[in-house]
Design a protein around this motif. Structure first.
Motif, PDB file in Angstrom:
ATOM      1  N   SER A  96       0.843  -1.193   0.000  1.00  0.00           N
ATOM      2  CA  SER A  96       0.000   0.000   0.000  1.00  0.00           C
ATOM      3  C   SER A  96       0.881   1.246   0.000  1.00  0.00           C
ATOM      4  CB  SER A  96      -0.887  -0.016   1.252  1.00  0.00           C
ATOM      5  OG  SER A  96      -1.571   1.209   1.382  1.00  0.00           O
ATOM      6  N   ASP A  97       0.340   2.332  -0.518  1.00  0.00           N
ATOM      7  CA  ASP A  97       1.055   3.611  -0.492  1.00  0.00           C
ATOM      8  C   ASP A  97       0.765   4.392   0.788  1.00  0.00           C
ATOM      9  OD1 ASP A  97       2.213   3.191  -2.962  1.00  0.00           O
ATOM     10  OD2 ASP A  97       0.565   4.145  -4.046  1.00  0.00           O
ATOM     11  N   ASP A  98      -0.156   3.886   1.622  1.00  0.00           N
ATOM     12  CA  ASP A  98      -0.541   4.592   2.843  1.00  0.00           C
ATOM     13  C   ASP A  98       0.517   4.456   3.928  1.00  0.00           C
ATOM     14  OD1 ASP A  98      -2.971   5.261   1.678  1.00  0.00           O
ATOM     15  OD2 ASP A  98      -3.965   3.468   2.463  1.00  0.00           O
TER      16      ASP A  98
END
Length: 135
Positions: free
Chosen positions: A53-55
């Motif tokens: 994820s990019d979070d």
């Protein structure tokens, strides 16, 4: 060669006095997690991410809400005495870091009815706030 103790922390994990980095690969999913923590004054800033994820999930903890100074006696029980309010600390980490990195953990707890201190609620956090989560 595999380390003698697979649960042992890697050499140098605490090289810096005010910064800690943990990298963990979950054995069943092979997902890689990185958790970085930085001490600033009375706060511990925690940032965590997954390679899937990019979070980046963030949590700021005011340490005086959870930890107290205890003179060391050399006993293993000294660490237990340091934590003045461990359950809200664990809850803050679970809700703001663990459940966001692995949402199925929260879902599993809700569907099995095991809320207790692990549930995705912010109850029991010290009146002064104690932690601030966000993304």
């Amino acid at each position: 060669a595999a380390p003698a103790n697979p649960n042992a922390l890697p050499a140098g994990w605490n090289t810096y006095e005010d910064m800690f980095v943990f990298i963990y690969r979950h054995e069943s999913s092979q997902e890689l997690f990185v958790v970085k923590s930085l001490v600033m004054e009375d706060s511990l800033l925690v940032h965590a991410a997954s390679d899937r994820s990019d979070d980046v999930h963030c949590l700021e903890l005011r340490m005086t809400d959870f930890v107290q100074f205890v003179p060391s006696t050399g006993s293993a029980h000294d660490a237990e005495k340091m934590f003045s309010d461990l359950e809200p600390l664990l809850r803050a980490v679970r809700v703001n870091i663990m459940f966001k990195l692995v949402p199925s953990l929260a879902t599993k707890l809700l569907t099995t009815g095991q809320q207790g201190s692990c549930g995705p609620k912010s109850e029991g956090i010290p009146a002064g706030g104690g932690w601030r989560g966000g993304e």
